[in-house]
Scaffold this active site. Structure first.
Site, mmCIF file in Angstrom:
data_model
loop_
_atom_site.group_PDB
_atom_site.id
_atom_site.type_symbol
_atom_site.label_atom_id
_atom_site.label_comp_id
_atom_site.label_asym_id
_atom_site.label_seq_id
_atom_site.Cartn_x
_atom_site.Cartn_y
_atom_site.Cartn_z
ATOM 1 N N GLY A 1 0.489 -7.903 -20.051
ATOM 2 C CA GLY A 1 1.379 -8.041 -18.902
ATOM 3 C C GLY A 1 1.596 -9.495 -18.538
ATOM 4 O O GLY A 1 1.096 -10.409 -19.206
ATOM 5 N N TYR B 1 -0.183 0.335 -12.987
ATOM 6 C CA TYR B 1 1.088 1.040 -13.188
ATOM 7 C C TYR B 1 2.060 0.336 -12.251
ATOM 8 O O TYR B 1 2.026 0.563 -11.034
ATOM 9 C CB TYR B 1 0.956 2.525 -12.824
ATOM 10 C CG TYR B 1 2.245 3.302 -13.004
ATOM 11 C CD1 TYR B 1 2.421 4.137 -14.097
ATOM 12 C CD2 TYR B 1 3.291 3.185 -12.092
ATOM 13 C CE1 TYR B 1 3.601 4.843 -14.276
ATOM 14 C CE2 TYR B 1 4.480 3.865 -12.261
ATOM 15 C CZ TYR B 1 4.628 4.701 -13.345
ATOM 16 O OH TYR B 1 5.805 5.391 -13.526
ATOM 17 N N ASP C 1 1.547 -6.643 -2.021
ATOM 18 C CA ASP C 1 2.094 -6.675 -0.665
ATOM 19 C C ASP C 1 2.706 -5.327 -0.280
ATOM 20 O O ASP C 1 2.979 -5.079 0.893
ATOM 21 C CB ASP C 1 3.153 -7.774 -0.546
ATOM 22 C CG ASP C 1 4.346 -7.554 -1.467
ATOM 23 O OD1 ASP C 1 4.129 -7.150 -2.631
ATOM 24 O OD2 ASP C 1 5.494 -7.785 -1.042
ATOM 25 N N TYR D 1 3.971 3.722 -5.210
ATOM 26 C CA TYR D 1 3.278 2.584 -5.811
ATOM 27 C C TYR D 1 2.329 1.937 -4.795
ATOM 28 O O TYR D 1 1.144 1.724 -5.060
ATOM 29 C CB TYR D 1 4.290 1.561 -6.322
ATOM 30 C CG TYR D 1 3.686 0.243 -6.724
ATOM 31 C CD1 TYR D 1 2.927 0.120 -7.884
ATOM 32 C CD2 TYR D 1 3.869 -0.892 -5.932
ATOM 33 C CE1 TYR D 1 2.360 -1.092 -8.250
ATOM 34 C CE2 TYR D 1 3.317 -2.114 -6.293
ATOM 35 C CZ TYR D 1 2.563 -2.207 -7.448
ATOM 36 O OH TYR D 1 2.003 -3.406 -7.798
ATOM 37 N N TRP E 1 5.947 -10.153 -5.536
ATOM 38 C CA TRP E 1 7.120 -10.626 -6.274
ATOM 39 C C TRP E 1 6.736 -11.450 -7.513
ATOM 40 O O TRP E 1 7.212 -12.568 -7.717
ATOM 41 C CB TRP E 1 8.007 -11.465 -5.376
ATOM 42 C CG TRP E 1 8.504 -10.836 -4.104
ATOM 43 C CD1 TRP E 1 8.056 -9.691 -3.509
ATOM 44 C CD2 TRP E 1 9.545 -11.339 -3.259
ATOM 45 N NE1 TRP E 1 8.741 -9.453 -2.350
ATOM 46 C CE2 TRP E 1 9.664 -10.457 -2.164
ATOM 47 C CE3 TRP E 1 10.372 -12.453 -3.301
ATOM 48 C CZ2 TRP E 1 10.588 -10.650 -1.139
ATOM 49 C CZ3 TRP E 1 11.280 -12.653 -2.284
ATOM 50 C CH2 TRP E 1 11.404 -11.755 -1.223
#
Length: 284
Positions: free
Chosen positions: A11, A63, A104, A127, A152
């Site tokens: 990732g 995920y 967040d 999520y 973000w």
């Protein structure tokens, strides 16, 4: 030599840690993808951890598909919650340090001031709910866990908002971007460095910490910065979230207060535009 296990190694954050690893030759690094450490398979996860025998776990695996999680809630919960509980239990039983990455999106976005670590959580999408469940499970099982909430996230690696916007700014003449969601982006390379600053600190003070780059902006303003740095001629306009409906709701305000991580660990938090420039140098 202590062994660091990085989950979710392919990732964005895992990839940035691989870039940093040569700077820390005092550690043996194990970069595990979803096959080597299966956060979606609790039956084998425990045995995989026992085989690797890490001294430090940096859990970058998750995920992360916010909209898809609405229709794959069980899978999201498995990876973001139940697997985290197993990691926390393993860390407790084996005196292993665990840094777990959260989000967040555990907040509902109704705050009007920057969010400290003890702010009330109230996720508004699957999520966020699964990530909050992971936080709670980890801390209940193992109070020595360290959790970093971030927001973000983007990188030169993987798929992310910055890369998508670069492509759209290049391809289109006009582009509408949501201007009523406020927060701050996080360059994954900065977060990776912050994690290593914590790992190398002689003190280990567990609990929840916030980390994102400095600045208070909307997604629209973030795109204007990408446009400015990249020199794109596309006309960018701000639009309300209601004009761009998504399966998962997003918090309208999720700006994280970073004072705790700066004070406790002396972590440097660069401004968002400075970090964006660094990332775009790599031609993402």
């Amino acid at each position: 030599m202590k062994k660091i296990l990085v989950t979710g190694a392919k990732g964005q954050l895992g990839s940035e840690l691989q870039v940093l690893a040569p700077n820390y030759p005092q550690y043996e690094w194990v970069f595990a993808d979803r096959i080597q450490v299966s956060l979606d398979n609790l039956v084998i996860l425990q045995s995989q951890l026992e085989e690797i025998q890490p001294d430090i776990i940096l859990n970058c695996g998750a995920y992360p598909a916010v909209d898809k999680a609405e229709s794959e809630a069980e899978l999201a919960d498995l990876v973001n919650h139940q697997a985290v509980a197993i990691l926390a239990a393993y860390a407790k039983d084996n005196q292993v340090k665990l840094i777990h990455i959260s989000t967040d999106y555990v907040f509902d976005g109704t705050s009007s001031t920057t969010l400290k670590e003890d702010a009330i959580t109230n996720p508004i999408n699957v999520y966020g709910a699964t990530k909050r469940a992971g936080e709670l499970a980890a801390l209940a099982i193992n109070p020595d866990v360290l959790i970093i909430r971030t927001s973000w996230v983007y990188s030169r690696f993987g798929n992310n908002f910055v890369k998508t916007m670069q492509r759209l700014l290049h391809e289109r003449d006009t582009l509408g971007v949501v201007n009523d969601q406020i927060g701050s982006p996080t360059y994954a390379a900065d977060l990776a460095q912050a994690m290593m600053d914590i790992v190398n600190n002689e003190n280990w003070i567990p609990g929840i910490y916030n980390y994102s780059n400095e600045g208070e902006i909307s997604w629209y303003e973030f795109v204007l910065a990408i446009q400015e740095i990249g020199g794109y001629s596309c006309e960018v306009t701000g639009i309300p979230s209601s004009s761009y409906p998504t399966p998962a709701k997003r918090p309208a305000f999720s700006l994280l207060d970073k004072s705790k991580i700066k004070e406790v660990y002396g972590v440097t938090v660069p401004g968002y535009k400075e970090s964006l420039k660094k990332c775009l140098m790599f031609k993402v």
